[in-house]
Motif scaffolding. Structure first.
Motif, PDB file in Angstrom:
ATOM      1  N   UNK A   1       0.817  -1.210   0.000  1.00 34.41           N
ATOM      2  CA  UNK A   1       0.000   0.000   0.000  1.00 34.41           C
ATOM      3  C   UNK A   1       0.853   1.263   0.000  1.00 34.41           C
ATOM      4  N   UNK A   2       2.144   1.101   0.318  1.00 35.19           N
ATOM      5  CA  UNK A   2       3.025   2.272   0.318  1.00 35.19           C
ATOM      6  C   UNK A   2       3.825   2.399  -0.981  1.00 35.19           C
ATOM      7  N   UNK A   3       3.411   1.610  -1.997  1.00 28.09           N
ATOM      8  CA  UNK A   3       4.102   1.693  -3.293  1.00 28.09           C
ATOM      9  C   UNK A   3       3.154   2.341  -4.305  1.00 28.09           C
ATOM     10  N   UNK A   4       3.692   2.604  -5.507  1.00 28.73           N
ATOM     11  CA  UNK A   4       2.786   3.037  -6.562  1.00 28.73           C
ATOM     12  C   UNK A   4       2.338   1.805  -7.346  1.00 28.73           C
TER      13      UNK A   4
ATOM     14  N   UNK B   1      -2.834   6.528   0.325  1.00 23.53           N
ATOM     15  CA  UNK B   1      -3.617   6.964   1.484  1.00 23.53           C
ATOM     16  C   UNK B   1      -4.165   8.369   1.267  1.00 23.53           C
ATOM     17  N   UNK B   2      -3.308   9.238   0.710  1.00 22.40           N
ATOM     18  CA  UNK B   2      -3.764  10.604   0.446  1.00 22.40           C
ATOM     19  C   UNK B   2      -4.947  10.575  -0.521  1.00 22.40           C
TER      20      UNK B   2
ATOM     21  N   UNK C   1     -12.512  11.101  -0.195  1.00 18.90           N
ATOM     22  CA  UNK C   1     -13.309  11.294   1.033  1.00 18.90           C
ATOM     23  C   UNK C   1     -13.542  10.017   1.841  1.00 18.90           C
ATOM     24  N   UNK C   2     -12.506   9.227   1.964  1.00 20.22           N
ATOM     25  CA  UNK C   2     -12.654   8.007   2.751  1.00 20.22           C
ATOM     26  C   UNK C   2     -12.891   8.328   4.228  1.00 20.22           C
TER      27      UNK C   2
ATOM     28  N   UNK D   1      -5.665   3.423  -4.358  1.00 19.47           N
ATOM     29  CA  UNK D   1      -6.589   4.025  -3.391  1.00 19.47           C
ATOM     30  C   UNK D   1      -7.317   2.922  -2.637  1.00 19.47           C
ATOM     31  N   UNK D   2      -7.786   1.949  -3.423  1.00 16.21           N
ATOM     32  CA  UNK D   2      -8.524   0.849  -2.807  1.00 16.21           C
ATOM     33  C   UNK D   2      -7.616   0.043  -1.888  1.00 16.21           C
TER      34      UNK D   2
END
Lengths: 293, 343
Positions: free
Chosen positions: A38-41, A73-74, A81-82, A259-260
């Motif tokens: 999740x911290x990668x592109x 995460x951003x 709008x999570x 994002x997901x």
């Protein structure tokens, strides 16, 4: 148990260890992998060229200047709008757990203290209701909810989730209350208490272990629900799980599957922490129904 | 407890269940007998020097009014049950007449959406349930022989697949088995087929969903069986050992009979729960290859046009299916209760 395990032959011991390691990898690795990814592109986490890219993240370094990026995460929390979904889930869970425990303890207590035959039939009815897949009920909700403008609101969903949760809650609390000796409230009644006073002053102080366990399962039901929440909530009121499902529809085309991924990690993290603190209660809750039945 | 006191204690939970479970069940049965009104059509005749033409237009306003005044629609009886999207009575009859043998019949039936969904749901239910029982049992035996300190940690990690929402669990696996994900690429490497994609074939999709189902459900049977193992009668084990029973024989003749009530419990619960499989199909985006009854309802309800009647019909059929699976549970509860009150 311990001296039995000492007697195990070494070959069996080795194969057991291998099996356990194998199972732990199956159970936990997907989550660790997703957390890491999740911290990668996207080009790294879903790399056509080489799966090692997900580990060393050459593209992420090239594009973002570091091996880790919070872009997913951003994108999820701010752009999509999570945070709104997180607030909605918090509200839904809080009210579902609160309401369902309140009415569930009253009902479960009554079931455990009445010796008439109808308690059995009520429990059987609850069992039948427990078996109904929630999605089958949705068609029945939609028409009246549209007619009376109840559709889309958090409050409606909370009430529906509470109701769907009741059969399970009743069964669980019923079995917990049966373990509390009847003499306790009988003697309070002899001293002049009404049934409710006996419940209030004698039973409530000793019922907490059972209530906490049941509460955990109510929480899980509300937190994890997809069938009801995706059908009964409007776009703005979506909770986390249906929100993630809606990401899949919109973001895959934009190439923003990250994002997901970030949203999934954000949703799973609280559950991890919960299991860490309440492991004992969860295990006892799972076995309570089984050992009794 | 007096009837009156019981009534007041039980009233809140009873009304919640009545209003939001019993009433909706009743409502879907009614809804499944109705279908939305057809559009109101006006036929106008336009005459010009070359003759008259009949023109049909939809009276939007009248249609809306009619649909609003009778939201249930018009009564059609069992028609929706018999249509192509559900039990497809006429189609099945035709296929029955046209097919030469049973295999052909089965294959043609598989083209009807409802039967296809039924086939997947039943396959899923009856493969995942035994597999998760076996797998959970083996994990329970293995964890039980572990050193005390390791047990807690193992249980913690084992709970994770079960505790996360099925949708999230399936998404996490889905991303890994994606052709660009870690498992997907590993499989391509193992089978030396760079185009291998689990999503592309019906068979592989089913396997993938079943593997997911076992992954998700095994922790439940593990935890229950593990708890059962803690009450194992040690003296029976000892005497079995003295009689020369091997380890496998001990498991088969002592441990499994001891756990039998738990095994039945887990199996019955899982049959009902697996029958409602649906989130994994959404998570794995597998709807092209695998549809379940619940997904069928979900699909009717979602989207622009909410097909309430069709969804209600599928719901009734699903509930009938669940009721059949529920029957043994009810008999068991009934027996337990009678045993208890006989004591």
């Amino acid at each position: 148990m311990i001296n039995r395990s000492l007697k195990l032959p070494i070959s069996l011991k080795v194969s057991i260890s291998i099996f356990i390691v194998f199972w732990l990898i199956i159970a936990a690795f997907p989550f660790i992998w997703t957390l890491w990814g999740s911290f990668k592109i996207e080009a790294d986490f879903f790399s056509k060229a080489d799966w090692m890219n997900a580990l060393f993240a050459p593209r992420t370094i090239a594009e973002k200047g570091g091996a880790f990026t919070g872009d997913g995460y951003y994108g999820a929390w701010v752009q999509e709008n999570f945070w709104q979904a997180v607030i909605n889930t918090t509200l839904v869970c809080f009210f579902v757990v609160g309401t369902s425990l309140t009415i569930g303890t009253l009902g479960g207590y009554a079931l455990s203290r009445s010796s008439y035959k109808y308690t059995f039939w009520l429990l059987i009815t609850a069992l039948i209701f427990r078996a109904m897949p929630p999605i089958t009920l949705v068609a029945g909700y939609l028409l009246p909810f549209y007619e009376w403008n109840l559709w889309g609101h958090l409050a409606t969903t909370v009430i529906v989730l509470v109701a769907i949760n009741q059969p399970f809650t009743l069964w669980m609390l019923h079995s917990f209350f049966q373990k509390i000796p009847k003499e306790l409230d009988e003697s309070a009644k002899v001293d002049g208490c009404t049934q409710f006073q006996a419940f209030r002053h004698v039973i409530i102080p000793v019922m907490w272990p059972g209530v906490i366990t049941t509460g955990l399962f109510s929480f899980l039901l509300a937190y994890n629900d997809f069938a009801i929440t995706s059908m009964l909530l409007s776009q703005n009121n979506q909770t986390m799980v249906p929100k993630i499902a809606s990401f899949m529809g919109t973001t895959q085309t934009e190439g923003n599957v990250m994002f997901a991924v970030a949203a999934v990690v954000s949703t799973t993290a609280p559950l991890f922490i919960m299991v860490m603190f309440f492991q004992r209660q969860i295990v006892s809750g799972l076995t309570a129904g089984a050992v009794k039945g | 407890m007096k009837h009156k006191t019981f009534f007041w204690f039980f009233l809140p939970t009873a009304s919640a269940m009545l209003l939001f479970i019993a009433l909706p069940i009743f409502s879907i049965v009614i809804q499944s007998l109705f279908t939305p009104h057809d559009a109101v059509i006006i036929v106008t005749e336009n005459c010009d020097p070359f003759g008259c033409k009949q023109e049909t237009t939809i009276d939007q306003e009248a249609t809306r009014d009619l649909r609003k005044s009778e939201p249930l629609g018009k009564f059609v009886g069992l028609e929706i049950y018999k249509d192509r999207g559900h039990l497809a009575v006429n189609e099945v009859k035709e296929i029955w007449i046209e097919s030469n043998n049973f295999t052909e019949f089965k294959k043609n039936i598989g083209n009807l959406p409802f039967y296809r969904a039924m086939a997947f749901t039943l396959t899923f239910t009856f493969t995942v349930t035994p597999l998760m029982l076996v797998f959970g049992f083996i994990i329970a035996l293995a964890v039980n022989s572990l050193h005390h300190n390791l047990k807690g940690l193992t249980i913690f990690f084992s709970l994770l697949p079960m505790i996360v929402s099925p949708l999230i669990g399936s998404l996490v696996l889905f991303w890994m088995i994606d052709s660009r994900g870690i498992i997907g690429e590993a499989l391509q490497y193992v089978f030396e087929d760079p185009d291998l994609s689990l999503k592309a074939s019906t068979g592989l999709t089913w396997v993938m969903l079943i593997v997911y189902g076992v992954w998700h459900a095994a922790p439940f049977s593990f935890v229950v069986f593990y708890a059962g193992l803690q009450t194992l009668p040690m003296d029976t084990i000892e005497s079995a050992k003295i009689d020369g029973a091997s380890r496998l024989q001990q498991v088969w003749y002592v441990v499994i009979p001891h756990l039998m009530p738990l095994i039945t419990f887990v199996a019955l619960m899982q049959l009902m729960d697996n029958f409602r499989v649906f989130e994994p199909i959404v998570g794995f985006s597998a709807e092209a290859h695998a549809q379940s009854l619940s997904w069928f309802i979900f699909n009717d309800l979602g989207g622009e046009t909410r097909l309430l009647s069709s969804a209600a019909t599928s719901s009734v059929l699903t509930i009938i299916g669940v009721s059949i699976l529920l029957f043994p549970v009810l008999i068991r509860t009934w027996r337990d209760f009678n045993e208890k009150s006989a004591k």
